[in-house]
Design a protein around this motif. Structure first.
Motif, PDB file in Angstrom:
ATOM      1  N   ALA A 177       0.858   7.948 -61.277  1.00 29.14           N
ATOM      2  CA  ALA A 177       0.472   6.644 -60.736  1.00 29.14           C
ATOM      3  C   ALA A 177       0.066   6.804 -59.279  1.00 29.14           C
ATOM      4  O   ALA A 177       0.667   7.582 -58.542  1.00 29.14           O
ATOM      5  N   ARG A 178      -0.981   6.049 -58.917  1.00 32.53           N
ATOM      6  CA  ARG A 178      -1.441   6.027 -57.528  1.00 32.53           C
ATOM      7  C   ARG A 178      -1.633   4.582 -57.111  1.00 32.53           C
ATOM      8  O   ARG A 178      -1.880   3.719 -57.941  1.00 32.53           O
ATOM      9  N   ALA A 179      -1.558   4.347 -55.823  1.00 34.99           N
ATOM     10  CA  ALA A 179      -1.872   3.030 -55.268  1.00 34.99           C
ATOM     11  C   ALA A 179      -3.088   3.205 -54.375  1.00 34.99           C
ATOM     12  O   ALA A 179      -3.138   4.125 -53.558  1.00 34.99           O
ATOM     13  N   LYS A 180      -4.093   2.341 -54.561  1.00 33.26           N
ATOM     14  CA  LYS A 180      -5.305   2.446 -53.752  1.00 33.26           C
ATOM     15  C   LYS A 180      -5.955   1.074 -53.642  1.00 33.26           C
ATOM     16  O   LYS A 180      -6.213   0.427 -54.661  1.00 33.26           O
ATOM     17  N   ASP A 181      -6.198   0.632 -52.426  1.00 33.68           N
ATOM     18  CA  ASP A 181      -6.895  -0.629 -52.171  1.00 33.68           C
ATOM     19  C   ASP A 181      -6.271  -1.804 -52.924  1.00 33.68           C
ATOM     20  O   ASP A 181      -6.974  -2.632 -53.506  1.00 33.68           O
ATOM     21  N   LYS A 203      -4.639  -1.755 -55.676  1.00 28.47           N
ATOM     22  CA  LYS A 203      -4.642  -1.560 -57.128  1.00 28.47           C
ATOM     23  C   LYS A 203      -3.624  -0.494 -57.499  1.00 28.47           C
ATOM     24  O   LYS A 203      -3.379   0.436 -56.729  1.00 28.47           O
ATOM     25  N   LEU A 204      -3.046  -0.631 -58.668  1.00 26.75           N
ATOM     26  CA  LEU A 204      -2.166   0.383 -59.220  1.00 26.75           C
ATOM     27  C   LEU A 204      -2.971   1.129 -60.276  1.00 26.75           C
ATOM     28  O   LEU A 204      -3.476   0.517 -61.220  1.00 26.75           O
ATOM     29  N   ILE A 259       6.032  -4.492 -65.135  1.00 33.76           N
ATOM     30  CA  ILE A 259       5.821  -3.534 -64.049  1.00 33.76           C
ATOM     31  C   ILE A 259       6.888  -3.794 -62.996  1.00 33.76           C
ATOM     32  O   ILE A 259       6.992  -4.896 -62.469  1.00 33.76           O
ATOM     33  N   THR A 260       7.682  -2.764 -62.720  1.00 33.25           N
ATOM     34  CA  THR A 260       8.726  -2.883 -61.715  1.00 33.25           C
ATOM     35  C   THR A 260       8.467  -1.834 -60.640  1.00 33.25           C
ATOM     36  O   THR A 260       8.362  -0.644 -60.945  1.00 33.25           O
ATOM     37  N   ILE A 261       8.341  -2.305 -59.394  1.00 35.35           N
ATOM     38  CA  ILE A 261       8.136  -1.392 -58.273  1.00 35.35           C
ATOM     39  C   ILE A 261       9.280  -1.605 -57.290  1.00 35.35           C
ATOM     40  O   ILE A 261       9.517  -2.709 -56.820  1.00 35.35           O
ATOM     41  N   THR A 262       9.997  -0.524 -57.018  1.00 33.02           N
ATOM     42  CA  THR A 262      11.091  -0.542 -56.057  1.00 33.02           C
ATOM     43  C   THR A 262      10.810   0.578 -55.063  1.00 33.02           C
ATOM     44  O   THR A 262      10.945   1.753 -55.419  1.00 33.02           O
ATOM     45  N   GLY A 263      10.376   0.202 -53.860  1.00 33.20           N
ATOM     46  CA  GLY A 263       9.960   1.220 -52.894  1.00 33.20           C
ATOM     47  C   GLY A 263       8.733   1.935 -53.439  1.00 33.20           C
ATOM     48  O   GLY A 263       7.730   1.298 -53.754  1.00 33.20           O
TER      49      GLY A 263
END
Length: 133
Positions: free
Chosen positions: A78-82, A84-85, A38-42
């Motif tokens: 994809a969403r981000a919440k609390d 979590k991905l 998993i790669t997250i950039t910004g």
């Protein structure tokens, strides 16, 4: 064994004559690979499963995108919440939701899987835990 049990649970929900087909399809469509990168950039997310080259790139909380997994096409988001991905994959007759939860020490990731399909009376659910090497 958890995955096999979940697949069998799903297969048992369809008529007896179609259970073999259901097992094959459920087995093929479960996104369970090692490693998961998993790669997250910004706000940009890239998920890579195993060594097959299957991946999804999208903007977190952005629009739906098209992805390929084991030769099949899916709509993904994809969403981000609390903390979590949450990823959702829409196929022609089913929706797969995968929730990634990283431990506070960032060494363990728990991945919750949920499959909802028209042919299933109840969703197929299971969770797996990965430890960072």
């Amino acid at each position: 064994q958890l995955v096999a049990d979940a697949i069998e649970f799903g297969a048992e929900q369809v008529v007896a004559i179609a259970r073999g087909i259901a097992r094959k399809r459920l087995t093929k469509t479960q996104i369970i690979e090692d490693p998961v990168t998993i790669t997250i950039t910004g706000d940009n997310l890239k998920l890579e499963w195993g060594t097959s080259g299957d991946s999804m790139s999208c903007v977190i909380d952005g629009p739906t995108t098209t992805m390929s997994y084991k030769g099949d096409k899916y709509k993904g988001r994809a969403r981000a919440k609390d903390g979590k991905l949450i990823t959702s994959f829409q196929g022609p007759d089913a929706t797969k939701t995968v929730v990634y939860v990283l431990s506070s020490d960032r060494k363990t990731m728990t991945v919750h899987h949920k499959l909802v399909a028209d042919q299933l009376q109840e969703p197929v659910t299971f969770k797996l835990t990965y430890t960072r090497k």
